[in-house]
Design an enzyme around this catalytic site. Structure first.
Site, short mmCIF file in Angstrom:
data_model
loop_
_atom_site.label_atom_id
_atom_site.label_comp_id
_atom_site.label_asym_id
_atom_site.label_seq_id
_atom_site.Cartn_x
_atom_site.Cartn_y
_atom_site.Cartn_z
N HIS A 59 -42.29 -3.88 -43.71
CA HIS A 59 -40.86 -3.63 -43.99
C HIS A 59 -40.09 -4.84 -43.48
CE1 HIS A 59 -41.27 0.82 -44.82
NE2 HIS A 59 -42.41 0.59 -44.18
N GLU A 215 -46.73 10.93 -44.42
CA GLU A 215 -46.79 10.25 -43.12
C GLU A 215 -46.27 11.22 -42.06
OE1 GLU A 215 -44.26 6.86 -42.40
OE2 GLU A 215 -45.60 6.04 -40.88
N ASP A 311 -47.43 -2.78 -41.37
CA ASP A 311 -46.25 -1.89 -41.46
C ASP A 311 -45.01 -2.46 -40.81
OD1 ASP A 311 -45.07 0.44 -42.46
OD2 ASP A 311 -45.68 1.71 -40.79
N TRP A 317 -39.61 1.84 -35.57
CA TRP A 317 -40.82 2.66 -35.61
C TRP A 317 -41.89 2.16 -34.66
CZ3 TRP A 317 -37.53 1.86 -39.56
CH2 TRP A 317 -37.15 2.97 -40.32
N1 17E Z 1 -40.38 3.83 -42.61
C1 17E Z 1 -41.18 4.94 -42.61
O1 17E Z 1 -40.84 5.94 -43.24
N2 17E Z 1 -42.35 4.90 -41.94
C2 17E Z 1 -42.72 3.82 -41.27
N3 17E Z 1 -43.88 3.81 -40.62
C3 17E Z 1 -41.88 2.67 -41.24
C4 17E Z 1 -40.72 2.71 -41.94
C5 17E Z 1 -42.26 1.46 -40.47
FE FE2 Z 2 -44.22 1.95 -44.03
#
Ligand code: 17E
Ligand code: FE2
Length: 419
Positions: A59, A215, A311, A317
């Site tokens: 990101h 996630e 990531d 995060w």
């Molecule tokens: N956005 C998300 O939804 N999940 C992540 N692991 C990161 C950004 C880094």
């Molecule tokens: Fe991500």
């Protein structure tokens, strides 16, 4: 340029690689082309040559923001999303500020032998500032790196009235890939709808798809089956990526067996982010705490494409990271119980060819005569030792030119017994 005495990744013997202008002209057995030429010659002394590393998931609009406006307390995915949302309201950044952060991270990636990157960009922000910044970075960095941009509705596609409109605008402005985050939508139904919408838009605008999928440590988060099922029906699995899929670590084996039947047919790509998700997942568990990593070993055993990514580099995060994929491979092999000989010697597939497949750039990728002269040299003469020592990248060559060069560290030991 002549690269002498190269070991080609995954192959035996020593090779001389001749580069003419920006292309690989010939690859011959080392002894047969020993004649001196007046061109630039580098003796690689048996070190391994590979195609450049591929970072399939970063990101770049978030990098180097950790701690502003605050540090994460829980370390969870959901607190990361909250902090990012707060930051957008509290910290005013110009497009150039975002570009500057992104370029600092890109410098780290180039240092570590990466030349192909897929970055997600938040398109929940109505100004689309991050997207504008990264579209410019993509053009400016082109001579040194190929950048793909995913339009990610970070705060959910259907949590706000303008979500879909912003996503479409991002695709029309030039994002390459449609993103999504179904586990963050308010209801299961909205999550399913967001996956359908992503594939519909991908077909309409001729884009790839990369979904932040499941996630979460929730064994009931099952958007991967929706993504795979729809990809199979549309026959576009090779253009689809499921990122994270950490809930798969919590699925029952009975359900996973059924799921894998669809995955084998759908042929979608997987991105596992072992460092980020070891940090982010298991945060509500106490002990024993789950690893929260998708089933990498099992996917690979079923001939399903999986690659590794980092990531984050210092974002809400994940507080660490320096762009180094070799370190991700090291962590991933441990976390996935892939520290057996067979997996170790093939591990660099996870950050090279498997990443290239995910990005749909395999054509022209690889060390072959006639290909563009894009390659890296790492400080190791064997695949096994490369992983064990986390070998550094000595040269990164792009279009026939050395773009990054690192001198190996030198240690002197004043201990007679050991010298
Ligand atoms: N956005 C998300 O939804 N999940 C992540 N692991 C990161 C950004 C880094
Ligand atoms: Fe991500």
């Amino acid at each position: 340029m002549l690269l002498k005495n190269a070991k080609l990744y995954g192959q035996e013997g020593k090779w001389d690689i001749s580069i003419q202008a920006d292309q690989i002209n010939s690859i011959k057995q080392a002894a047969s082309s020993a004649e001196a030429t007046d061109e630039q010659t580098i003796d690689l002394k048996g070190n391994i040559v590979l195609p450049p590393y591929v970072e399939p998931h970063i990101h770049l609009d978030y990098v180097l923001t950790a701690g502003t406006p605050r540090w994460s307390q829980s370390g969870s995915v959901f607190e990361g999303i909250e902090i990012w949302s707060e930051r957008k309201q509290l910290v005013t950044e110009t497009k150039d500020d975002i570009k500057k952060r992104a370029l600092t991270a890109i410098k780290m990636q180039l240092k570590h032998g990466i030349q192909h990157v897929r970055t997600h960009v938040d398109v929940s922000d109505p100004t689309l500032k991050g997207l504008k910044a990264l579209l410019e970075v993509k053009e400016e960095i082109k001579p040194w790196m190929d950048l793909q941009i995913v339009a990610l509705p970070q705060e959910g596609l259907y949590t706000k009235p303008d979500g879909e409109e912003l996503l479409i605008k991002a695709l029309e402005m030039g994002a390459d890939v449609v993103g999504g985050i179904p586990h963050y939508e308010l209801t299961r139904e909205d999550g399913v709808r967001s996956v359908f919408k992503a594939l519909e838009l991908a077909v309409k605008y001729d884009k790839l798809v990369d979904i932040h999928c499941d996630e979460i440590d929730d064994d009931q988060s099952r958007y991967l089956e929706v993504l795979a099922g729809e990809a199979l029906k549309l026959g576009i699995g090779h253009r689809i990526t499921a990122s994270h899929t950490t809930a798969m670590a919590s699925y029952s084996n009975a359900y996973t067996y059924k799921l894998f039947q669809a995955l084998r047919k759908a042929k979608i790509n997987f991105v596992s982010l072992p460092k980020a998700n070891l940090h982010l997942q298991g945060r509500f568990d106490g002990h024993p705490a789950r690893r929260g990593i998708t089933r990498v070993k099992e996917l690979l055993a079923d001939d399903i494409n999986v690659c590794f990514g980092l990531d984050s580099i210092m974002d809400p995060w994940y507080p660490l990271g320096d762009g180094n994929l070799m370190s991700v491979v090291d962590t991933g092999l441990h976390a996935c119980h892939m520290t057996d000989y067979a997996h170790i010697v093939k591990a660099l597939d996870l950050i090279t060819i498997n990443g290239a497949k995910t990005l749909a750039i395999e054509e022209g990728y690889g060390i072959k005569e006639g290909h563009q002269a894009n390659l890296i040299v790492i400080d190791s003469e064997s695949e096994y030792e490369a992983i064990r020592t986390q070998a550094s990248v000595l040269y990164s060559i792009r279009n026939g030119k050395i773009i990054v060069e690192t001198k190996p560290a030198e240690t002197t030991m004043n201990i007679p017994l050991l010298s």
